[in-house]
Structure formats: structure tokens, C-alpha cells
Design an enzyme around this catalytic site. Sequence first.
Site, PDB file in Angstrom:
ATOM      1  N   SER A  97       1.186  -1.575   0.212  1.00  0.00           N
ATOM      2  CA  SER A  97       0.028  -0.198  -0.537  1.00  0.00           C
ATOM      3  C   SER A  97       1.202   1.041   0.077  1.00  0.00           C
ATOM      4  O   SER A  97       1.849   1.097  -1.268  1.00  0.00           O
ATOM      5  CB  SER A  97      -0.863   0.509   1.005  1.00  0.00           C
ATOM      6  OG  SER A  97      -1.874   1.126   1.239  1.00  0.00           O
ATOM      7  N   ASP A 238      -2.269   6.248  -3.610  1.00  0.00           N
ATOM      8  CA  ASP A 238      -1.327   5.959  -2.648  1.00  0.00           C
ATOM      9  C   ASP A 238      -0.873   4.321  -3.514  1.00  0.00           C
ATOM     10  O   ASP A 238      -1.550   4.192  -4.687  1.00  0.00           O
ATOM     11  CB  ASP A 238      -1.698   4.961  -1.051  1.00  0.00           C
ATOM     12  CG  ASP A 238      -3.008   4.018  -1.886  1.00  0.00           C
ATOM     13  OD1 ASP A 238      -3.645   3.894  -2.383  1.00  0.00           O
ATOM     14  OD2 ASP A 238      -3.146   3.206  -0.170  1.00  0.00           O
ATOM     15  N   ASP A 240      -1.116   0.731  -4.195  1.00  0.00           N
ATOM     16  CA  ASP A 240      -2.519   0.169  -4.709  1.00  0.00           C
ATOM     17  C   ASP A 240      -3.783   0.839  -4.577  1.00  0.00           C
ATOM     18  O   ASP A 240      -4.740   0.553  -5.536  1.00  0.00           O
ATOM     19  CB  ASP A 240      -2.377  -0.810  -3.290  1.00  0.00           C
ATOM     20  CG  ASP A 240      -3.147  -0.907  -2.450  1.00  0.00           C
ATOM     21  OD1 ASP A 240      -3.120   0.396  -1.624  1.00  0.00           O
ATOM     22  OD2 ASP A 240      -4.123  -1.433  -1.724  1.00  0.00           O
ATOM     23  N   ASP A 242      -6.168   2.006  -3.794  1.00  0.00           N
ATOM     24  CA  ASP A 242      -6.926   2.213  -2.968  1.00  0.00           C
ATOM     25  C   ASP A 242      -7.451   3.369  -1.479  1.00  0.00           C
ATOM     26  O   ASP A 242      -9.201   3.204  -1.100  1.00  0.00           O
ATOM     27  CB  ASP A 242      -7.900   0.650  -1.725  1.00  0.00           C
ATOM     28  CG  ASP A 242      -6.673   0.768  -0.472  1.00  0.00           C
ATOM     29  OD1 ASP A 242      -5.894   1.155  -0.532  1.00  0.00           O
ATOM     30  OD2 ASP A 242      -6.678   0.104  -0.099  1.00  0.00           O
TER      31      ASP A 242
END
Length: 451
Positions: A97, A238, A240, A242
Amino acid sequence: MDGRLFGTNGVRGVVNEDMTADLALRLGKAIGAALGGDVAVATDTRASADMMRAAVSSGIMAAGSDVHDLGVLPTPALQHYVRAHGGVKGGVMVTASHNPPQFNGVKYISSDGTEASREEEEGVEAMCSQEAPCVPWGSVGAVRKVAGAGEAYVDSVVSKVDAEAIKAAGLRVCLDCANGAACETTPMLLERLGVAAVTINCNPQGCPGRPSEPTEENLSDLLAMTRATGSDLGIAHDGDADRCVFVAGDGTYVSGDKSLALLSRHALSKRKGAVVTPVSTSSLVEEVVNGAGGSVVYTKVGAPTVARRMIEARAVFGGEENGGLIFPEHQYCRDAGMAVATMLECIAREGPLGGQVSTLPVYHTVKRKVGCPEGMKADVLRHIAGESAGARVDDTDGVKAIFDDGWVLARPSGTEPLFRIFSESKDERVASSRADRYEAAVREYLGRRFD
């Protein structure tokens, strides 16, 4: 291998130190055995992605399950694929992440597309503590490369917003993907919505281009470019993808609390109900939600906890103060694609983001962090509780001391050896002085214990 592996959002660590190929293999075996069927696997763009994907996929196949290899993909796109394909029993996202590029990790996705529950994680941890059994040679799984998962995710997002209103608004944005998992999907989404885009850090090259955490201090280039190009909106993801945060047209950073408040109000204009958010969220969200005819339900920090509480409460919206927003009409997970599309719809219908932000109540939030060994976190919590005499204490997550003129939250990080301190008040001096006091109390206690 004993004890808890999963933190607030998956298993993470420095590659080839505490996040090794052997650990990924073990996690893959355990997840494959727990799910007992096809598993979808995707990665972000980290340099260690191929190694980690190969290791976790080998474990899944050793347990007798087939792997759907989706390639590089945002976490919510993987979750959408899992939820949309009944033959897939769950998923694995290889990502750390927002952590620095030397980190990597594993997120475990349940069959409904949500992040795994704590009970599911405990089952995997138990199997990882011993040598998980492998199936006979003739029953091992196989890898199937799958194309188009990103396009299907974008199609689904577009179907949930007023695409024609967005196209008619003639909007321009600046987009910063941190060279991460959204380098293809978010530009594709913007094109589908008729939004012109200037991009920065949209090269999936394994290094983020700027720190992956989309904080104000990490986004100086995006802030300047949004202002210089006359864009209506800046967008930052960010690693990843999400999560995302926004920048107003004048180059002003918009905190996650403010985005959560505005999009909560937008959701409540369509349907009344509850908004679910962690105890770390600014009180401005509750003030805005109450004013829009809704109510707030507080939880522990962590997207899986928020998502499951949203299901229980039949909430209209939910999210975290870090830019992780959950849209129940799409899926119960942090969903940056939906956040981008919905914010564009909000601007198309209600005007510039800066003007909308100016209507919000003003709170001052100060955030601090203090390094703290894992084994000391429980002791620090007890000490902080003792330091909060005279306040109303909420122990939903950590210690939240609530005063007449604000609050302080001290809680251990679920992903790093840190203690996080949040202090808020409508008086900036009060917020800052309380943050100083609680930070000093943590440091002093840790200092005494290590002297």
C-alpha cells in the site's frame, strides 16, 4: 512461525528481511487451503512484485487451487473481480500500500470481495505456524492469465455515477498515481468520463516517484501543477490505489476528513442513513452528517472493520480519514476509482471543490507518531489511559480522551512499530498543546522503560 501475522491491512514487511518469499509461499499454501478453490492474484508495481506473486501463487497451487493471474491492478479492481466471478473463492493482493518501496505484503480477500475478517486471518495464521499440507502431484493447481479485469472495474465504476453530467461539465484534472497500480485504470476512467487529464508519476516502473503516502508534504508537485494548469481537481493515489486524496483548483490540499465529509453529504442528498467511520476521524464529519440528516457510527481503525460495520448498519457511506472511501452501491471496500468518479460528479453538480470546502466547519487536527516496540504497545496504552483523568475515555480503538473543547486519540499502529497520536479542537492552540502533552507522555514513559 508463531503469533499474529496480519496487521490492520494485511501482512507487511521489508522484502527479504521479514517479508520473505518463504513467508509468501506459506501464506499462499494456507490461503489456498482455506479457500479450497480458484484464487485471484494481483500486484501493485513494486520491484519485488514478481517474486512475491510467484511465491504466493506457488503456495496456492501447492494447496490444489488454481490461480487467476490478473497482473498489475488496483486493490479495489481485484476485489471487484473476486465479487463478480462466482467461481473464484477469494483473492490475494500483493502490495504494501503506502509503505516505502522496500516493503511488500499480502492482503487476503474474501469471496464477497471484502478484506478477510479477523477470524479468516486467524485460520491462515494457524496454518502458517506449521507446515501446511500439500496435495498429491496430480492435483496441484495451475495459473491462468486473465486480461480485462481493469477495464471491467472501470466499466462498473462508470455505471454508478452520472457520466453524462460529468462529460457535460468539461472538467480538467491533474493526476498523480505514485507510479503505482492505478497508472492504467484511473487514466482509462477519466477518458471514459470525458475528463481531460495532466498526469504525473503515472509510469509503473517499480519506484513511486514520490513517497506513496498521499500526504500534503509528499504532493508538492501535484499541488503546483493543479494550480498552474488551471485544473478543476488534483487527484493523488497511494501505491495500490485503494485510497485517494484531492487538491482544489487553486492548489490547496484537501484533507481526507474534508473529502469524507463532502462525499457523505453528497450521499445523504440521495438517501438518508448512517455513515460509518473510525474514531480517528475529525468531528467535522459528524457535524456535517448530522446537518445533512444522517448519523455517524464509529468503529476501530481499519477498512475491513468499517466495511463490515457498514453492512450491519446498512450505511449509505463510510470511510477513513486517510482517503479510503467506501461506496456501498458499488462494493464494500476502499474504492479510489469510485471516489474519483463521485467527486467529479459532485463538482459537476455542486460547483468547484474549493467552494464546497469553504462551507465546512473548521476543526484543527494535529497528527504525531512515536516509535514504539510491538511488545510495549499495551503498556503504553495503559499509561495513556492513566494520563487522561478528567476526560471521557472511549476505548473503541486505543484511548480517545474527549474534552469539552476537543479530543485526543492515542492508538498503536496496526502496520508499523509506531504509536499514533491525533489531537483535535476548533482552537488550533488547544489541539497543538494537547498533541504536545500526549506525545511527551508517550516518549517519557518509553524513555523510563528503556533507561
